[in-house]
Design a protein around this motif. Structure first.
Motif, short mmCIF file in Angstrom:
data_model
loop_
_atom_site.label_atom_id
_atom_site.label_comp_id
_atom_site.label_asym_id
_atom_site.label_seq_id
_atom_site.Cartn_x
_atom_site.Cartn_y
_atom_site.Cartn_z
N ILE A 34 -0.63 -14.62 -4.82
CA ILE A 34 -1.53 -14.25 -3.65
C ILE A 34 -0.48 -13.92 -2.70
CG2 ILE A 34 -3.09 -15.09 -2.06
CD1 ILE A 34 -4.35 -16.84 -4.14
N ALA A 35 0.63 -14.43 -2.60
CA ALA A 35 1.72 -13.94 -1.36
C ALA A 35 1.86 -12.34 -1.95
CB ALA A 35 2.85 -14.89 -1.32
N ARG A 36 2.17 -12.21 -3.01
CA ARG A 36 2.61 -10.98 -3.63
C ARG A 36 1.64 -9.71 -3.37
NH1 ARG A 36 2.46 -8.83 -9.03
NH2 ARG A 36 2.27 -11.29 -9.68
N MET A 37 0.23 -10.15 -3.72
CA MET A 37 -0.82 -9.14 -3.68
C MET A 37 -0.85 -8.94 -1.97
SD MET A 37 -4.58 -11.22 -4.15
CE MET A 37 -4.33 -11.60 -5.82
N GLN A 38 -0.90 -9.85 -1.26
CA GLN A 38 -0.96 -9.33 0.26
C GLN A 38 0.20 -8.66 0.67
OE1 GLN A 38 -0.54 -12.67 3.46
NE2 GLN A 38 -2.66 -11.82 3.96
N ALA A 39 1.49 -9.00 -0.08
CA ALA A 39 2.53 -7.84 0.39
C ALA A 39 2.34 -6.79 -0.11
CB ALA A 39 4.12 -8.58 -0.14
N ASP A 40 1.75 -6.43 -1.05
CA ASP A 40 1.29 -5.15 -1.81
C ASP A 40 0.25 -4.27 -1.07
OD1 ASP A 40 3.42 -5.68 -3.61
OD2 ASP A 40 1.93 -6.06 -5.47
N GLY A 41 -0.51 -4.87 0.05
CA GLY A 41 -1.42 -4.36 0.72
C GLY A 41 -2.84 -4.70 0.57
N ALA A 42 -3.13 -5.76 -0.25
CA ALA A 42 -4.46 -6.21 -0.46
C ALA A 42 -4.98 -6.92 0.90
CB ALA A 42 -4.38 -7.12 -1.69
N VAL A 43 -6.16 -7.01 1.12
CA VAL A 43 -7.04 -7.55 2.22
C VAL A 43 -7.96 -8.71 1.53
CG1 VAL A 43 -6.70 -5.41 3.64
CG2 VAL A 43 -8.65 -5.99 2.18
N CYS A 44 -8.07 -9.00 0.22
CA CYS A 44 -8.92 -9.96 -0.16
C CYS A 44 -8.28 -10.18 -1.61
CB CYS A 44 -10.28 -9.26 -0.16
SG CYS A 44 -10.56 -7.64 -0.59
N VAL A 45 -9.09 -11.18 -2.23
CA VAL A 45 -8.77 -11.75 -3.51
C VAL A 45 -10.09 -11.68 -4.31
CG1 VAL A 45 -7.91 -13.54 -5.01
CG2 VAL A 45 -6.84 -13.20 -2.57
N LYS A 46 -10.11 -11.04 -5.59
CA LYS A 46 -11.26 -10.87 -6.44
C LYS A 46 -11.13 -11.78 -7.59
CE LYS A 46 -14.87 -8.83 -8.66
NZ LYS A 46 -14.82 -7.65 -8.90
#
Length: 472
Positions: free
Chosen positions: A187-199
């Motif tokens: 989840i830290a990586r997906m936020q660093a990649d620019g994601a604003v939410c988790v699906k």
């Protein structure tokens, strides 16, 4: 103001390139935080953002672009909070068969897709499952602003991995979480990649199937905790009562589908009980009525004759549909029914799902629970769910469920901005906000039909004549 005069003004605006400033003069302001539209407003836009809104004339400087809004309504562009930029109507996911068998058609669609969204006033989209092809959307010269989630698939023999082909279908999902201790770094990586939410996904089978494995309770809790720590809402794919109940037990932020799978013949008591939990927990709600409606339209004969398809569907793709290129999916849908059942009757059965979704929406809306405009376009390999048009049809279905025009307007602006922490960026016409706007010929406070009356789109301050966005 005549249409000819408006067209001339738009062309002059497009030709002016000496300044980033745009002045919209003498327009009726339809900003959804108000109770009604406000006449005689002036708006200045600098570097893609609104810097001034006034009831008095704004000074026009030499080199400013001027757009005359007399007799027109200026509204913030819509956000479709559930749109898949990597899926092709009638084919499914890009990078998978049958899309891989038609690269030229896929390329043509991908070029038109953002233009079709803009054509219908959609200036922002949220893609909860962008796979790895979303750059093809943002690389287009004119495209809505793209927000995206990081997508966590279910177990590898569950949904949605089990819908993909190849030796390693899980490779399409860069944010795989198979155990609780994997949640924090992913989840830290997906936020660093620019994601604003988790699906995430809670789906144990389509139709009568109920044997697909689900993510463990421990992993669900770990994902929720880490997402909360990163201030990222958790969206869940769920459309059945039992899946809703699991999601609510784990405190998800948003139901990314409406509740249309009731699982019981009558269904009312568990539906109301489940929806009451949605209300009490303040869980976000995406009706996604076009999912079942798209299935019904795809299997129903004659729907390709809908004239609304022409402005947003490339001619080569429409030829592909008419020559039977997407019939494989209609045949797949029909295979669950008796071989001699007419396709119209099969379409009507899918229509029951639409009606259940509308009844669930009507209940939530009647209780004052906010909902988000979300089409889930194309949702499946349905040819009719074309971008932009799909959003408009979702709004019209919401109106059929009893929502007023202003409530639907707010569902596509203020409600989504609040859900994703974007209240200072999108959803209003006020200083500081992104200048993603639409100029309409009628009042969006009065009727959803106003969204069929778009004349001009303003995308981060760029004036775009609507007609120029049509598929050609």
């Amino acid at each position: 103001m005549s249409f000819t005069s408006l067209a001339f003004t738009v062309m002059a605006a497009l030709a002016a390139a000496s300044t980033d400033d745009l002045v919209i003069r003498n327009v009726t302001l339809a900003s959804p935080e108000q109770d009604a539209a406000l006449e005689g407003r002036w708006v200045r836009i600098t570097d893609g953002r609104i810097v001034e809104v006034s009831a008095n004339p704004i000074e026009v400087h030499e080199g400013d672009t001027v757009l005359d809004g007399e007799g027109r309504f200026l509204a913030p562009g819509l956000t479709d909070s559930h749109h898949h930029v990597s899926f092709v109507p009638g084919m499914g996911a890009a990078g998978m068969p049958p899309a891989t068998n038609h690269p030229d058609l896929v390329a043509t669609y991908m070029k038109q897709q953002p233009r079709s969204l803009l054509y219908h006033g959609v200036t922002q989209v949220l893609d909860p499952a962008p796979l790895t092809g979303w750059e093809g959307f943002t690389n287009q010269p004119q495209h809505p602003d793209l927000l995206r989630c990081g997508e966590v698939p279910g177990p590898h023999d569950g949904y949605p991995v089990n819908q993909r082909s190849g030796d390693h279908p899980e490779s399409a999902y860069p944010y795989d979480i198979t155990a609780p201790d994997e949640a924090a770094p992913v989840i830290a990586r997906m936020q660093a990649d620019g994601a604003v939410c988790v699906k995430i996904y809670l789906e144990d089978g389509f139709g009568a199937a109920s044997d697909w494995p689900l993510m463990s309770d421990e992993t669900l809790d770990a994902i929720k905790a880490e997402a909360q720590a990163h201030n990222m809402p958790v969206l869940v794919h769920a459309n059945a009562i039992d899946m809703y109940q699991i999601a609510l037990d784990h405190g998800v932020s948003v139901m990314a589908h409406g509740l249309w799978n009731w699982q019981w013949p009558e269904g009312e008591p568990p539906v109301v009980e489940t929806l009451d939990r949605v209300i009490e927990s303040e869980t976000g709600y995406m009706p996604t009525l076009r999912v079942m409606a798209g299935l019904a339209d795809h299997v129903r004969p004659g729907t390709l004759d809908n004239p609304d398809l022409a402005p947003v569907t490339p001619a080569s793709l429409m030829t592909f549909y008419r020559e039977g290129g997407a019939d494989w999916f209609a045949d797949e849908l029909a295979s669950d029914f008796p071989a001699d059942m007419p396709r119209d009757e099969i379409a009507d059965i899918f229509g029951f799902g639409v009606q259940r979704g509308q009844r669930a929406l009507a209940y939530l809306h009647g209780e004052g629970h906010p909902v988000m405009l979300a089409s889930d376009c194309p949702g499946s390999p349905t040819a009719i769910n074309q971008p932009g048009l799909c959003t408009l049809l979702e709004m019209e279905a919401m109106a059929e469920a009893g929502m007023s025009a202003v409530e639907i307007f707010r569902s596509g602006t203020l409600t989504i901005a609040a859900q994703f922490g974007l209240e200072a960026e999108y959803g209003r016409i006020a200083p500081g906000y992104v200048a993603n706007l639409v100029l309409l010929g009628s009042d969006p406070f009065d009727s959803v039909a106003a969204w069929r009356d778009i004349e001009t789109v303003v995308l981060r301050g760029e004036v775009i004549a609507r007609d120029s966005l049509q598929a050609r």
